[in-house]
Enzyme design. Structure first.
Site, PDB file in Angstrom:
ATOM      1  N   GLY A   9      48.665  18.959  15.168  1.00  0.00           N
ATOM      2  CA  GLY A   9      47.650  18.785  14.114  1.00  0.00           C
ATOM      3  C   GLY A   9      46.818  20.041  14.009  1.00  0.00           C
ATOM      4  O   GLY A   9      45.605  20.005  13.775  1.00  0.00           O
ATOM      5  N   GLY A  12      44.392  20.813  10.869  1.00  0.00           N
ATOM      6  CA  GLY A  12      43.395  19.848  10.415  1.00  0.00           C
ATOM      7  C   GLY A  12      41.995  20.373  10.687  1.00  0.00           C
ATOM      8  O   GLY A  12      41.811  21.541  11.061  1.00  0.00           O
ATOM      9  N   ASP A  51      57.189  17.368  14.228  1.00  0.00           N
ATOM     10  CA  ASP A  51      56.555  16.082  13.956  1.00  0.00           C
ATOM     11  C   ASP A  51      56.324  15.397  15.300  1.00  0.00           C
ATOM     12  O   ASP A  51      57.276  15.273  16.100  1.00  0.00           O
ATOM     13  CB  ASP A  51      57.505  15.257  13.066  1.00  0.00           C
ATOM     14  CG  ASP A  51      56.862  13.988  12.557  1.00  0.00           C
ATOM     15  OD1 ASP A  51      56.136  13.327  13.334  1.00  0.00           O
ATOM     16  OD2 ASP A  51      57.087  13.644  11.374  1.00  0.00           O
ATOM     17  N   TYR A 140      42.784   2.620  11.656  1.00  0.00           N
ATOM     18  CA  TYR A 140      42.447   3.855  12.381  1.00  0.00           C
ATOM     19  C   TYR A 140      41.725   3.518  13.698  1.00  0.00           C
ATOM     20  O   TYR A 140      42.090   4.015  14.763  1.00  0.00           O
ATOM     21  CB  TYR A 140      41.558   4.711  11.474  1.00  0.00           C
ATOM     22  CG  TYR A 140      41.022   5.984  12.064  1.00  0.00           C
ATOM     23  CD1 TYR A 140      41.865   6.993  12.493  1.00  0.00           C
ATOM     24  CD2 TYR A 140      39.643   6.196  12.157  1.00  0.00           C
ATOM     25  CE1 TYR A 140      41.362   8.178  13.002  1.00  0.00           C
ATOM     26  CE2 TYR A 140      39.131   7.381  12.655  1.00  0.00           C
ATOM     27  CZ  TYR A 140      40.002   8.366  13.079  1.00  0.00           C
ATOM     28  OH  TYR A 140      39.487   9.541  13.570  1.00  0.00           O
ATOM     29  N   LYS A 144      42.785   4.053  17.606  1.00  0.00           N
ATOM     30  CA  LYS A 144      41.951   4.834  18.523  1.00  0.00           C
ATOM     31  C   LYS A 144      41.656   4.038  19.795  1.00  0.00           C
ATOM     32  O   LYS A 144      41.759   4.565  20.906  1.00  0.00           O
ATOM     33  CB  LYS A 144      40.648   5.273  17.839  1.00  0.00           C
ATOM     34  CG  LYS A 144      40.833   6.372  16.807  1.00  0.00           C
ATOM     35  CD  LYS A 144      41.454   7.623  17.414  1.00  0.00           C
ATOM     36  CE  LYS A 144      41.569   8.771  16.443  1.00  0.00           C
ATOM     37  NZ  LYS A 144      42.375   9.887  16.979  1.00  0.00           N
TER      38      LYS A 144
END
Ligand code: SER
Length: 315
Positions: A9, A12, A51, A140, A144
């Site tokens: 990531g 980001g 990925d 989400y 988490k």
């Protein structure tokens, strides 16, 4: 041979500031940025495409580049997760499980971000304690909290040195804002500089915990540098700097740009997400265990964002 660092990531909001900070500290040749789709044209450094859902290619990357530490940042945010719950589960949890398996099998140290989204509507909202009721209601948030428990499990069962922070809303200008709820506090600066106007998509009084990105990067690197015996939380540390409402942020911006226009136009789906999250966070444990201390308050954050974004947008 010195072990290298992999950042997933990498492009980001967090990765865009963490990668340069790691390059500065360890040297650009030792930092590998893993991106999937959006690779900025001006990126300078070691780039790997991949990925996080593909364990066998991750394994090849770890062996090929002699990786010793992974900052596993790839994931969907809250609003994106509500639009694509299956994808959020797949990327956020299957991706994490892959990296945890790699960390166990290849003896990697690891960082993974949790979020204030792990908390839910039944959590005490003011100065939310480290250990409290945790019943998230967004996909989400569910990924988490499940992820936190998975990290703790890999640590206690297999001794994996995985460390984590519950990031508040993070505010930075290097990466474009992601599909999240606290992201109004990033969009607002683009609105200010491009149109001298922005309508926050949350209520004027929707208070949320926030942090300027430099504090988040410093805290993350500090956590990773702390001796393992100082880390007493293996789910995820409460971690905070400031908290404010859309109205307070607008007032702060107006001190510098008095003609800035803002009307509050809450988006019901985003407001519902915000309603389930804490207003302020108690991060005493992080301060005690590894010396966490934020530096940016609301005025400093606001000025730094405006100056940084002006340069980026060449305004
Ligand atoms: N910025 C994130 C979101 O709003 C919080 O973790 O989705």
């Amino acid at each position: 041979m010195k072990k290298a660092i992999l950042v997933t990531g990498a492009f980001g909001l967090v990765g865009s500031d963490l990668v340069p900070a790691l390059q500065k500290k360890y040297g650009a040749s030792l930092v590998f940025a893993l991106g999937n789709k959006t690779i900025p044209k001006d990126f300078r450094g070691q780039l790997v495409k991949g990925d996080v859902r593909d364990l066998s290619s991750l394994k090849k990357i770890v062996t090929k580049y002699n990786i010793g530490i992974v900052y596993h940042l790839a994931g969907l945010l809250s609003v994106g997760g509500e639009k694509h719950p299956d994808l959020a589960w797949d990327v956020n949890l299957n991706g994490l499980r892959n990296v945890l398996d790699l960390a166990r099998d290849e003896h990697l140290r690891m960082f993974w971000p949790s979020s204030i989204a792990a908390f839910g509507p039944t959590t005490p909202k003011d100065m939310t304690p480290q250990h409290t009721v945790i019943e998230p209601t967004t996909m989400y948030g569910i990924t988490k909290y499940a992820g936190e428990l998975l990290c703790q499990y890999y640590h206690s069962r297999w001794g994996v040195d995985v460390r984590s922070l519950r990031y508040p809303g993070l505010i930075g200008y290097k990466a474009p804002p992601g599909d999240g709820t606290t992201e109004y506090a990033v969009h607002i600066f683009y609105g200010l500089l491009k149109e001298n106007a922005y309508n926050p998509f949350l209520k004027a009084d929707a208070r949320l915990p926030m942090m300027y990105i430099d504090d988040a990067i410093r805290g993350t690197m500090q956590l990773m540098a702390a001796p393992a015996d100082k880390i007493t939380v293996r789910t995820s540390y409460n971690f905070t700097a400031i908290n404010f409402t859309p109205k307070e942020l607008v007032t702060e911006i107006k001190k510098l740009y008095p003609t800035f226009k803002a009307a509050y136009v809450p988006d019901p789906a985003k407001q519902r997400i915000a309603d389930g999250w804490p207003k302020s966070i108690d991060d005493t444990q992080a301060r005690k265990d590894w010396g966490w201390k934020p530096e940016f308050d609301l005025p400093t954050m606001t000025k730094t964002m405006i100056n940084g974004l002006k340069k980026k947008l060449a305004i």
